[in-house]
Enzyme design. Structure first.
Site, PDB file in Angstrom:
ATOM      1  N   GLY A  87      51.459  69.754  66.990  1.00  0.00           N
ATOM      2  CA  GLY A  87      50.801  68.788  66.114  1.00  0.00           C
ATOM      3  C   GLY A  87      51.671  68.541  64.897  1.00  0.00           C
ATOM      4  N   GLY A 135      49.850  71.744  70.152  1.00  0.00           N
ATOM      5  CA  GLY A 135      49.133  70.515  70.498  1.00  0.00           C
ATOM      6  C   GLY A 135      49.556  69.900  71.821  1.00  0.00           C
ATOM      7  N   GLU A 158      51.476  80.034  67.085  1.00  0.00           N
ATOM      8  CA  GLU A 158      50.733  79.797  65.841  1.00  0.00           C
ATOM      9  C   GLU A 158      50.593  81.004  64.912  1.00  0.00           C
ATOM     10  OE1 GLU A 158      49.789  76.532  68.580  1.00  0.00           O
ATOM     11  OE2 GLU A 158      49.854  78.682  68.827  1.00  0.00           O
ATOM     12  N   ASP A 166      45.168  77.385  68.882  1.00  0.00           N
ATOM     13  CA  ASP A 166      43.956  76.552  68.962  1.00  0.00           C
ATOM     14  C   ASP A 166      44.012  75.604  70.164  1.00  0.00           C
ATOM     15  OD1 ASP A 166      45.977  75.000  67.792  1.00  0.00           O
ATOM     16  OD2 ASP A 166      44.592  73.913  66.497  1.00  0.00           O
TER      17      ASP A 166
END
Length: 375
Positions: A87, A135, A158, A166
Site C-alpha cells: 500500500g 496490499g 509489516e 493486515d
C-alpha cells in the site's frame, strides 16, 4: 425501454473504460472478451495501491460481478518488476501524523476491496508476477486463483514497520499448514518463485514469459466456468518445468517452525528460540529482535484469533488494529527508519516485549462503535 437503457449503460460503461485505458492512469480497467481485466499501473512505485486506485477497482469488481457478459476477472501489474509491492505507506504516514481522514479511509477502502475479492462470485485470477507484498497480497490471495512465476517474491513484512500483516492476513496466514503462517507473519520471511506455491499462497506456477499467452487463452474461453478456468491453469502449470526439482526452502525447518512458533505468547516464542539454540533458531531470534515489540504482540494475537474467524470478522478486527497503530508511535518510527531515512534502526516504544502490557494489547482489539468497519 429498459433494454435501451441497459444498452446505454453498457455503452457508457465501455466509453468510461476506454478512457480508463490511457497508459498514464494508475489503474487500467478493461473488458476483453468475457474477461474484466485490472492492471495496476504505477510501475515506478512498484504498483503500490493508493486510495484512488482502490476507489476505482472496488466498484468495477462489483459491476463485473453483476454483469452476465463478464465471466472472469484478471488482475495483474505492469513494469515487469512487481505485481504490487504493498500500500501507499508514505501517504498514510503523512496523513496519520496530522490526523487526516486518509488514515481511516485508506484502510477502510482497502479492507472492503479485500472482502469484495474474497466474496466475488466470478472466478478471480491474480497473476502475481514479481514482488507481491502487503496490499498486493490482499488483492490476490483472497481470490480463487493465484498464479506465481519464477519472479514472484512474497512477503508480509509489516512487523518491521510497526504495523501487522493486515489485508486479511489474520485469515489466510493461520490457515497455512502447521505454524508456517505465524512464522511468515512474525519474521517477515520472503519466499520466492515455486516456494510461494509450495507454502499454499499461490495455486499455480507458470513461467513469467508464458503469462501473456495464458491471459490470451483465458480471455478466449467461451463462457468459462470455474472448472474450465482451473483446467486451463492446470495445463499451463503442468507444462512448467522451471525449478521443478527444487525442494521447498523451509522443508528442513518445518518441524522446528511448528514447535517453536506454537507458543501462546511472544515471550514464550523467544524463550523457545533461545532454548533451541540451533543456527536456524538464532537467526529467527535475531530477526524478531529487530521488529516492533508492539507489532509482534498484536500480530500473534491477530493470527490466533483470526484462525477461527470468517474473513469479514478478521477484516473488522484488523481495521480496529490499523486505527490503534495510527494512534501509536511505532508505525511512524518504523516507516521513518525503513522507508524514509533508511537508517534501519528504529527506536521502538516500548522497546521490550515485556513492556507491552496485555491491557494495551486488549485495548487495540476493542470495538470502535460507529467507527467500526462496515462490510
Amino acid at each position: 425501454r429498459l433494454r435501451a437503457l441497459n444498452r446505454l449503460q453498457v455503452i457508457l460503461q465501455h466509453l468510461k473504460m476506454s478512457k480508463q485505458t490511457d497508459s498514464t492512469a494508475e489503474v487500467l480497467l478493461e473488458k476483453k472478451g468475457g474477461a474484466g481485466i485490472i492492471t495496476l499501473n504505477r510501475p515506478k512505485a512498484l504498483n503500490a495501491l493508493n486510495l484512488s486506485m482502490i476507489q476505482q477497482i472496488y466498484p468495477q469488481i462489483k459491476m463485473w460481478e453483476q454483469d452476465p457478459e463478464t465471466f472472469l476477472i484478471i488482475i495483474k501489474g505492469t513494469g515487469g518488476k512487481a505485481f504490487c509491492a504493498g500500500g501507499d505507506i508514505r501517504a498514510i504516514t503523512e496523513a496519520g501524523k496530522v490526523g487526516d481522514k486518509l488514515s481511516q479511509d485508506f484502510f477502510r477502502g482497502e479492507y472492503r476491496l479485500n472482502n469484495a475479492i474474497g466474496t466475488c462470485k466470478k472466478p478471480y485470477v491474480a497473476l502475481i508476477d514479481g514482488i507481491t507484498m502487503g496490499g498486493g497480497v490482499g488483492v490476490s490471495v483472497h481470490g480463487h486463483f493465484r498464479v506465481a512465476t519464477e519472479k514472484t517474491v512474497f512477503a508480509m513484512p509489516e512487523t518491521a514497520i510497526g504495523l501487522f500483516p493486515d489485508v486479511g492476513g489474520g485469515y489466510f496466514l493461520p490457515r497455512l499448514s502447521g505454524k508456517v503462517g505465524y512464522y511468515l507473519a512474525l519474521t517477515g520471511c520472503r519466499l520466492k518463485g515455486r516456494d510461494v506455491l509450495k507454502v499454499g499462497i499461490a495455486t499455480h506456477f507458470v513461467e513469467s514469459d508464458k503469462l501473456p499467452a495464458l491471459e490470451k487463452d483465458l480471455i478466449a474461453l467461451k463462457s468459462p466456468s470455474k472448472e474450465k478456468i482451473a483446467d486451463l491453469l492446470n495445463s499451463y502449470h503442468m507444462k512448467c518445468t522451471v525449478d521443478q526439482e527444487k525442494k521447498f526452502v523451509l522443508d528442513e525447518h518445518m518441524e522446528k517452525i511448528n514447535s517453536l512458533f506454537s507458543a501462546n505468547s511472544m515471550e514464550e516464542i523467544v524463550k523457545k528460540l533461545k532454548q533451541d539454540g540451533s543456527p536456524f533458531a538464532m537467526k529467527q531470534l535475531e530477526t524478531i529482535n529487530k521488529m516492533s515489540p508492539t507489532s509482534l504482540k498484536l500480530t500473534l494475537r491477530q493470527l490466533r484469533e483470526g484462525a477461527s474467524m470468517s474473513l469479514q470478522e478478521v477484516l473488522r478486527m484488523e481495521y480496529r488494529l490499523s486505527q490503534a497503530c495510527m494512534k501509536g508511535h511505532d508505525f511512524y518510527e518504523g516507516v521513518r527508519a525503513v522507508l524514509l531515512d533508511k537508517d534501519q534502526s528504529p527506536k521502538w516504544k516500548p522497546a521490550a516485549l515485556e513492556d507491552v502490557s496485555d491491557e494495551f494489547v486488549d485495548n487495540c482489539f476493542k470495538p470502535l462503535g460507529d467507527d467500526d468497519l462496515k462490510l
